[in-house]
Write a protein that holds these residues in place. Structure first.
Motif, mmCIF file in Angstrom:
data_model
loop_
_atom_site.group_PDB
_atom_site.id
_atom_site.type_symbol
_atom_site.label_atom_id
_atom_site.label_comp_id
_atom_site.label_asym_id
_atom_site.label_seq_id
_atom_site.Cartn_x
_atom_site.Cartn_y
_atom_site.Cartn_z
ATOM 1 N N ILE A 164 0.843 -1.205 0.000
ATOM 2 C CA ILE A 164 0.000 0.000 0.000
ATOM 3 C C ILE A 164 0.873 1.248 0.000
ATOM 4 N N LYS A 168 0.870 3.986 -3.120
ATOM 5 C CA LYS A 168 0.556 5.403 -2.955
ATOM 6 C C LYS A 168 1.667 6.277 -3.534
ATOM 7 N N SER A 310 -6.358 -8.834 -0.920
ATOM 8 C CA SER A 310 -6.385 -7.366 -0.890
ATOM 9 C C SER A 310 -6.180 -6.720 -2.254
ATOM 10 N N GLU A 313 -8.420 -3.684 -2.772
ATOM 11 C CA GLU A 313 -8.032 -2.604 -1.857
ATOM 12 C C GLU A 313 -6.781 -1.897 -2.366
ATOM 13 N N MET A 314 -5.839 -2.645 -2.916
ATOM 14 C CA MET A 314 -4.619 -2.029 -3.454
ATOM 15 C C MET A 314 -4.955 -1.143 -4.653
ATOM 16 N N ASP A 316 -7.863 0.309 -5.247
ATOM 17 C CA ASP A 316 -8.579 1.473 -4.718
ATOM 18 C C ASP A 316 -7.605 2.490 -4.122
ATOM 19 N N SER A 317 -6.601 1.985 -3.427
ATOM 20 C CA SER A 317 -5.627 2.868 -2.787
ATOM 21 C C SER A 317 -4.866 3.681 -3.829
ATOM 22 N N TYR A 318 -4.529 3.035 -4.936
ATOM 23 C CA TYR A 318 -3.848 3.754 -6.013
ATOM 24 C C TYR A 318 -4.725 4.881 -6.542
ATOM 25 N N SER A 320 -7.283 6.458 -5.231
ATOM 26 C CA SER A 320 -7.510 7.522 -4.238
ATOM 27 C C SER A 320 -6.302 8.442 -4.141
ATOM 28 N N SER A 321 -5.104 7.860 -4.074
ATOM 29 C CA SER A 321 -3.890 8.676 -3.987
ATOM 30 C C SER A 321 -3.663 9.466 -5.265
#
Length: 410
Positions: A164, A168, A310, A313-314, A316-318, A320-321
């Motif tokens: 994560i 990011k 995950s 989730e990974m 999504d994290s990309y 969002s950042s």
């Protein structure tokens, strides 16, 4: 680090350092050693340097690394070293400072600056002519390991926390150049784009094809891969058919192109919490969709369990950042919708399957099975990496993940 009686394989280092540290700089003493083990890096020799230098009467101790071309003619041709060293020097000398300057222009405080790469201490293409490639091409950077940075294990892969964090940072690497492109299109074309040319030559293309074929041949020996092989072949063919297409705007950006475990170093505090990460090996940067890097990072570098549990989730994290970075630079995100991002991701996954598969043999190579860089004289030497249980598990896991996500063609 002890002094070695052997002469360091780097000549006239003072001239490289003087551009950034002062024209009167003198090296008073030098200790050095080879920094990486066989199988951990093929495109360059990497030396750890401990220097005592003096400039205008003031002495200073410097811990640096120096990258030089491999002493194998085969590898120099394979990695197109004249072009790759030019590109990496250009990145550190022109692109990285320009992106820092852009952040400052947009109101970021010094303490808030996003610095994703090591400090650059100088570079040249050759010792006789700094603009003409020879075996003394050199890139000098700060030694991150002395500062407590280190890589994670390439064979076991990274846990969710490290993935994560890396994702990011990767999103910022992609978003900042897009913001720059939108706000300063002329400067982007003149200053950034020259550093994003492909290094691929005939030798590189042939080797890539051989590595892909080797990975596919390995899969064909595995019973559990048989239900997927037709789609795997079609997906690889699909990616090859798209290789000449221009990237879709406005998503196209600076991509790393080789962002896996060994090309990132993490720094932790005393409790083990990650506090920073730096990216290295910027010689393959291209102008592409950032999702290409994201797919390759996840497939190459995450533990299998992390991908299974995950993956979404990974991703999504990309995203969002990525969009958060746009807001930092007051750039409208309306042209960067999640719906289009998801389409880009699928397309990128299909175009990246070949790289994900072929790099398994490098990333999962049994430790000690690869030859030393200077001993690699031909294709057979280079591809002679030990096959392991981990290699086979990784290959089939990539294929099964692609099938589960609907990323295979056909």
């Amino acid at each position: 680090m002890s002094n070695l009686s052997e002469t360091p394989p780097i000549q006239n280092l003072e001239c490289v350092l003087r551009e950034f540290l002062g024209s009167q700089l003198k090296i008073e003493s030098m200790q050095w050693k080879h920094l990486v083990d066989p199988g951990e890096n093929f495109g360059s020799l990497i030396l750890a340097l401990n220097l005592n230098v003096k400039e205008n009467g003031k002495s200073e101790n410097l811990n640096l690394i120096a990258k030089l071309p491999p002493k194998s003619e085969y590898l120099v041709d394979l990695f197109n070293s004249p072009m790759s060293f030019y590109k990496e020097i250009y990145f550190y000398k022109i692109i990285a400072p320009e992106l820092i300057k852009f952040q400052i222009e947009n109101g970021m405080k010094k303490s808030e600056l996003i610095k994703l790469v090591p400090q650059f201490f100088g570079g040249r293409l050759g010792v006789k002519d700094g603009e003409k490639f020879d075996d003394q091409a050199t890139i000098v950077l700060e030694n991150l390991k002395v500062q407590g940075y280190d890589t994670e294990d390439r064979i076991t892969g990274m846990d969710k926390e490290h993935m994560i964090f890396a994702i990011k940072q990767l999103a910022r690497l992609h978003a900042i150049p897009i913001c720059y492109k939108i706000k300063k299109p002329k400067a982007f074309k003149e200053l950034i784009m020259p550093g994003l040319a492909s290094i691929f030559n005939e030798a590189t293309i042939r080797c890539v094809e051989d590595m892909i074929n080797k990975a596919v041949n390995t899969l064909e020996t595995m019973k559990e891969a048989q239900p997927y092989m037709e789609k795997v072949t079609k997906t690889i063919e699909y990616g090859a058919s798209k290789i000449e297409e221009e990237p879709e705007e406005p998503w196209a950006t600076l991509v790393h192109s080789d962002f896996w475990v060994n090309n990132m170093l993490f720094r932790h505090d005393k409790s083990g919490k990650i506090i920073d990460m730096k990216m290295v090996d910027l010689q393959l940067t291209q102008y592409e969709n950032g999702c290409r890097d994201l797919i390759f990072l996840i497939m190459s570098s995450a533990k299998l369990k992390v991908i299974d549990e995950s993956l979404d989730e990974m991703i999504d994290s990309y995203y969002s950042s990525f969009v958060d970075c746009f807001r930092t630079f007051d750039v409208d995100v309306k042209d960067f919708s999640r719906e289009q991002f998801d389409k880009n991701l699928i397309e990128s996954a299909r175009r990246k399957l070949d790289q994900c598969l072929m790099m398994v043999q490098v990333i999962q190579a049994t430790r000690g099975s690869a030859r030393r860089v200077n001993d690699i004289k031909n294709k057979d030497n280079f591809l002679d990496m030990g096959r392991s249980k981990e290699n086979d598990e990784k290959l089939i896991h990539i294929v099964e993940t692609y099938a589960r996500k609907g990323w295979l063609v056909g």
